[in-house]
Design an enzyme around this catalytic site. Sequence first.
Site, PDB file in Angstrom:
ATOM      1  N   ARG A 185     -37.994 -45.324   0.829  1.00  0.00           N
ATOM      2  CA  ARG A 185     -37.528 -46.299  -0.163  1.00  0.00           C
ATOM      3  C   ARG A 185     -36.597 -47.336   0.460  1.00  0.00           C
ATOM      4  O   ARG A 185     -36.596 -48.499   0.039  1.00  0.00           O
ATOM      5  CB  ARG A 185     -36.880 -45.606  -1.356  1.00  0.00           C
ATOM      6  N   HIS A 211     -31.263 -49.567  -1.623  1.00  0.00           N
ATOM      7  CA  HIS A 211     -32.697 -49.772  -1.848  1.00  0.00           C
ATOM      8  C   HIS A 211     -32.987 -50.113  -3.313  1.00  0.00           C
ATOM      9  O   HIS A 211     -32.215 -49.783  -4.220  1.00  0.00           O
ATOM     10  CB  HIS A 211     -33.474 -48.508  -1.458  1.00  0.00           C
ATOM     11  N   HIS A 255     -28.562 -46.046   0.952  1.00  0.00           N
ATOM     12  CA  HIS A 255     -28.595 -45.307  -0.314  1.00  0.00           C
ATOM     13  C   HIS A 255     -27.233 -45.306  -0.993  1.00  0.00           C
ATOM     14  O   HIS A 255     -26.211 -45.599  -0.368  1.00  0.00           O
ATOM     15  CB  HIS A 255     -29.059 -43.874  -0.037  1.00  0.00           C
ATOM     16  N   GLU A 291     -29.658 -40.670   2.238  1.00  0.00           N
ATOM     17  CA  GLU A 291     -28.950 -40.256   1.036  1.00  0.00           C
ATOM     18  C   GLU A 291     -28.426 -38.839   1.222  1.00  0.00           C
ATOM     19  O   GLU A 291     -28.960 -38.060   2.016  1.00  0.00           O
ATOM     20  CB  GLU A 291     -29.903 -40.319  -0.172  1.00  0.00           C
TER      21      GLU A 291
END
Length: 201
Positions: free
Chosen positions: A58, A9, A154, A84
């Site tokens: 995100r 991202h 991520h 993440e």
Amino acid sequence: MPTLIILRHGQSTWNLENRFTGEVDIDLSPYGEAEAKQAGILLKNYNLKLAFTSVLKRAIHTLSIVFKEINKKIPVFKSKALNERNYGDLQGLNKTNTEKKFGSEQVHIWRRSFNVRPPNGESLKDTFDRTIPYYLKEIEPQLRANKDVLIVAHGNSLRAIIMYLEKISEAEIVNITLATGKPRVYEFDTDMKLQEVHYLS
């Protein structure tokens, strides 16, 4: 010959503030939005058939900006398996201040090593153990069906995928980082043997 593109991202507001983000659901900064737009421009010539993303905003926001640039809507699959890693007690803390408190070497081990968990958080191994089974079950079959696939996720869930695809050792993964907003391309042959890896720029 199928192509897989992985994209971390764009910069988040906590990336900008140099804070540990982990599983906290933080959105993109204006610079992160610009990074996502640039990634979309670079991906315009790819015939993407479907996309996978985490459930964090995100990553989802980055993907939506990419879609605007490529002017194409394709099926999207969201999964917590691509989230993440959880940084535990470090989430929300400033990285520089954390290094001052615990030492830069300890923080580097928490951030980059394979087996070591930050306090009350996940190690990269924990992330690997949830991300790779999902990749093998849901993503690789699409590539085997000769579909070009985009994953927007991520730093650590994608490091796990990099580790798996490029056969990177537990010792070597410490030195691998993934920049925000830079598409990384994996080209396979029809037997899913990796032929080429490169960044788009």
